[in-house]
Scaffold this motif. Structure first.
Motif, PDB file in Angstrom:
ATOM      1  N   ARG A 143       1.103  13.460  10.393  1.00  0.00           N
ATOM      2  CA  ARG A 143       1.244  13.561   8.931  1.00  0.00           C
ATOM      3  C   ARG A 143       1.164  15.020   8.458  1.00  0.00           C
ATOM      4  N   ARG A 165     -17.686  -1.478   2.560  1.00  0.00           N
ATOM      5  CA  ARG A 165     -17.688  -0.025   2.302  1.00  0.00           C
ATOM      6  C   ARG A 165     -19.036   0.589   2.668  1.00  0.00           C
ATOM      7  N   ARG A 221      -8.884   1.725   6.368  1.00  0.00           N
ATOM      8  CA  ARG A 221      -8.304   1.979   5.043  1.00  0.00           C
ATOM      9  C   ARG A 221      -7.213   3.053   5.145  1.00  0.00           C
ATOM     10  N   PHE A 253      -4.677  -0.058   6.081  1.00  0.00           N
ATOM     11  CA  PHE A 253      -4.580  -0.652   4.741  1.00  0.00           C
ATOM     12  C   PHE A 253      -3.553   0.073   3.854  1.00  0.00           C
ATOM     13  N   TYR A 254      -3.772   1.384   3.649  1.00  0.00           N
ATOM     14  CA  TYR A 254      -2.847   2.119   2.781  1.00  0.00           C
ATOM     15  C   TYR A 254      -1.416   2.124   3.312  1.00  0.00           C
ATOM     16  N   PRO A 255      -1.213   2.407   4.618  1.00  0.00           N
ATOM     17  CA  PRO A 255       0.167   2.387   5.107  1.00  0.00           C
ATOM     18  C   PRO A 255       0.860   1.034   4.872  1.00  0.00           C
ATOM     19  N   MET A 289       0.003  -1.269   2.514  1.00  0.00           N
ATOM     20  CA  MET A 289       0.130  -1.496   1.072  1.00  0.00           C
ATOM     21  C   MET A 289       1.260  -0.656   0.466  1.00  0.00           C
ATOM     22  N   LEU A 290       1.464   0.556   1.005  1.00  0.00           N
ATOM     23  CA  LEU A 290       2.477   1.437   0.431  1.00  0.00           C
ATOM     24  C   LEU A 290       3.801   1.370   1.195  1.00  0.00           C
ATOM     25  N   SER A 315       6.464  -3.033  -0.824  1.00  0.00           N
ATOM     26  CA  SER A 315       7.003  -2.691  -2.148  1.00  0.00           C
ATOM     27  C   SER A 315       8.094  -3.679  -2.544  1.00  0.00           C
ATOM     28  N   LYS A 328       0.885  -7.538  -8.545  1.00  0.00           N
ATOM     29  CA  LYS A 328      -0.250  -6.712  -8.157  1.00  0.00           C
ATOM     30  C   LYS A 328      -1.129  -7.448  -7.136  1.00  0.00           C
ATOM     31  N   SER A 385      -2.449  -7.351  -2.458  1.00  0.00           N
ATOM     32  CA  SER A 385      -3.916  -7.270  -2.349  1.00  0.00           C
ATOM     33  C   SER A 385      -4.499  -8.486  -1.657  1.00  0.00           C
ATOM     34  N   PRO A 424      -5.630  -7.721   3.195  1.00  0.00           N
ATOM     35  CA  PRO A 424      -6.949  -7.949   3.812  1.00  0.00           C
ATOM     36  C   PRO A 424      -6.892  -8.819   5.061  1.00  0.00           C
ATOM     37  N   VAL A 479     -12.640 -11.741   0.761  1.00  0.00           N
ATOM     38  CA  VAL A 479     -12.221 -10.536   0.030  1.00  0.00           C
ATOM     39  C   VAL A 479     -10.950 -10.815  -0.783  1.00  0.00           C
TER      40      VAL A 479
END
Lengths: 534, 77
Positions: free
Chosen positions: A166, A307, A318, A322-324, A326-327, A332, A348, A352, A356, A384
């Motif tokens: 990255r 957390r 995360r 998670f982020y990769p 989700m994005l 999308s 939304k 989510s 998880p 969750v």
């Protein structure tokens, strides 16, 4: 060599003395030698896995860096490059780097999978063959020895490779420095899962002997010993008996519920105690390792718990899972589809709720090769994702029932509720099999006996009057200290400010408690850590 | 732009004073689910591409830093 063993304390004393004697520029090299010596103690063959991962990670990092440097050189050689050409060059560079990145991560995962999960896969294939009428044990198991800390250093290596890909920081040019990051002896046993841009740099810095670091580090080590030896290892035999297959028919659900509470205490003290020792050892060398626990049992929701429990694994998941997801483009696209059909709110919630499941199943499998861990992951994911999806419903319910959600009582209720929900998930980890875990959970809700203590006496695994008092007082002390920390009191700083006699009396008191009330095995070595096997 | 970002933030969590708060991530006021929701709304609203590398606490700690990130990404486009 367990972190609580006498051998380790001797080893640490020698390393510490040498660390502050050698010229400061050699300190990190000494740590590397010490780390490999520590690792060799656990087995010569295992070192090859660690070395292999280190070399592959180093090579991959250097290749990606070289490719990125070439791109930069091409750009600076042609300052007036057209925008389209520039973009094409950027895209090609990103694709080349991506290939190296993916290849390395896949290789890391394959090694981890073969060593850790092949026997689990073979067993399941054999079960299917048997169910289809084939012979029993058609495929032989590999029975490989799982190298010490492989789940921890592999994740650190993958994090490094992804970060370099990255372009977060430059690749390490010195393979020995990267080798130290992946093998640092206090943290290789059970983490924390450190990041190279944080711990990698601290490890190679020069450190002066500092009174505060030595005393604070020693305090943390003693606190870790207290949690592990006085609490975790004391309660361990009770937990083992309650969750043993032979005891299942004999015990009531209430005793099993008690076992669940004991296991929650045991695993927290075992794991966080080990991490305290690790962080304390590193602090004595002036190296600050990341926090891995922040009093997780005070969490008011399962999401918050994740957390505060095994923080570095959660942060890793995360950042790199998670982020990769989700994005990502597919997510999308899915969001947009849902938005067109069902509106903004649903759009939304869908990612989510889906993500998880992926993250928690991975967390479950990370712990080990067993269906119990998959169920553990699924259970957490349902809680969750469910709480995210049902949040508006809960809000409305609280309003209708006139609950003051800001009150202390409500907070305590949420803490207890979260603790009990998590207790159930811990049964999935502790029971002998998934079937036994499910049967235990059912029994807790269906078979009651308030005089559960007598059951423990009857079957001979009650700790006895004295041990029960020691355990009760020790847990109470842990609770009071945690409560103080939860309210912002910095215990080590407060003790450090006390009058010298009081301060040293407290140190000696804790030391005596550990020496007198600690549970020691043969040759005064403690039991190994639970997370050491992950 | 700042006002619109604050409006979006209030749609996610309405109990925070976004004009003064500057530790949204460091103090755990916004969790990862909130961030993902915020990112998808920012993407739609300002027609920008936010990638994982942009998801640093420094970029999301305050409404102002989010605004600065959006402006930077718009300029890059």
């Amino acid at each position: 060599m367990a972190l609580t063993s006498f051998n380790f304390l001797c080893f640490l004393a020698v390393v510490l003395v040498l660390y502050y004697i050698v010229p400061k520029r050699f300190q990190w090299m000494l740590l590397l030698v010490a780390s490999y010596a520590f690792y060799l103690y656990s087995g010569v063959a295992q070192v090859f896995f660690l070395l292999g991962t280190t070399l592959v990670t180093y090579g991959s990092g250097m290749l990606m860096q070289k490719r990125r440097n070439r791109y930069k050189a091409e750009l600076s050689a042609e300052p007036s490059m057209e925008k389209e050409k520039k973009q094409a060059l950027k895209k090609k560079t990103a694709a080349d780097i991506h290939k190296i990145q993916v290849l390395t991560v896949v290789l890391d995962l394959v090694v981890l999978a073969v060593v850790k999960y092949s026997d689990f896969a073979i067993k399941n294939i054999n079960d299917v063959i048997k169910a289809l009428g084939g012979s029993k044990d058609a495929l032989p198991g590999l029975n490989l020895i799982v190298p010490l800390g492989i789940s921890f250093y592999t994740f650190m290596a993958m994090g490094y490779v992804i970060d370099i890909g990255r372009g977060k920081y430059e690749a390490e040019k010195n393979p020995a420095k990267l080798a130290l990051f992946l093998s640092f002896f206090p943290s290789i046993v059970q983490g924390p899962i450190s990041r190279f841009d944080d711990v990698g740099k601290k490890l190679v810095e020069q450190h002066k002997l500092n009174y505060e670091n030595i005393t604070y580090g020693a305090q943390l080590i003693m606190w870790g010993f207290f949690k592990k030896l006085v609490i975790a290892d004391r309660v361990a035999p009770v937990v083992s008996e309650i969750f043993s297959v032979k005891m299942f028919d004999k015990l009531s659900g209430t005793t099993m519920f008690f076992g669940m509470l004991c296991y929650a205490v045991q695993i927290y003290c075992d794991f966080s105690g080990g991490i305290d020792i690790t962080r304390g050892v590193a602090q004595m060398m002036g190296i600050e390792l990341p926090l891995n626990f922040e009093r997780p049992y005070f969490s008011t929701s399962v999401a918050e718990y994740w957390r505060r429990w095994h923080i570095t694994l959660g942060a890793w998941m995360r950042e790199y899972v998670f982020y990769p997801i989700m994005l990502s483009k597919p997510m999308s696209k899915l969001s947009k589809k849902v938005k067109d059909k069902h509106g903004q709110k649903a759009a939304k919630y869908v990612p989510s709720v889906i993500t998880p499941f992926i993250v928690f199943i991975l967390i479950g499998i990370w712990h080990g090769a067993n269906w119990r861990y998959v169920a553990f992951g699924l259970y957490n994911a349902v809680i969750v994702a469910g709480s995210v999806a049902l949040e508006p419903v809960f809000k409305k319910m609280a309003e209708k029932l006139h609950i003051n959600t800001e009150s202390k009582g409500w907070k305590v209720f949420k803490i207890v509720r979260t603790f009990l929900i998590l207790g159930i998930s811990k049964i999935l980890v502790k029971a002998a099999s998934l079937k036994m875990a499910l049967k235990t959970i059912v029994k807790i809700f269906t078979s009651f006996n308030l005089a559960f203590g007598s059951e423990m006496v009857k079957y001979g695994f009650d700790l006895g009057y004295k041990n029960n008092i020691v355990l009760g007082l020790a847990v109470l002390l842990l609770f009071i200290i945690s409560l103080l920390q939860e309210n912002g009191v910095k215990i080590r700083e407060s003790v450090g400010k006390k009058f010298i006699v009081v301060r040293w009396l407290l140190y000696f008191l804790l030391l005596i408690i550990i020496l007198v009330f600690g549970i020691y095995g043969p040759e005064y070595d403690a039991a190994s850590f639970i997370y050491q096997t992950y | 732009m700042l006002d619109r970002i604050i409006e979006i933030l209030q749609g996610i969590r309405d109990d925070i004073d976004y004009y003064s708060e500057d530790s949204l991530i460091d103090d755990g006021l916004l969790d990862s689910f909130d961030i993902v929701g915020l990112v998808s709304e920012l993407k739609d609203e300002f027609d920008i591409d936010i990638i994982i590398d942009d998801l640093t606490p420094a970029n999301f700690n305050s409404a102002e830093s989010i605004c600065a990130l959006v402006k930077k990404l718009q300029d890059e486009d």
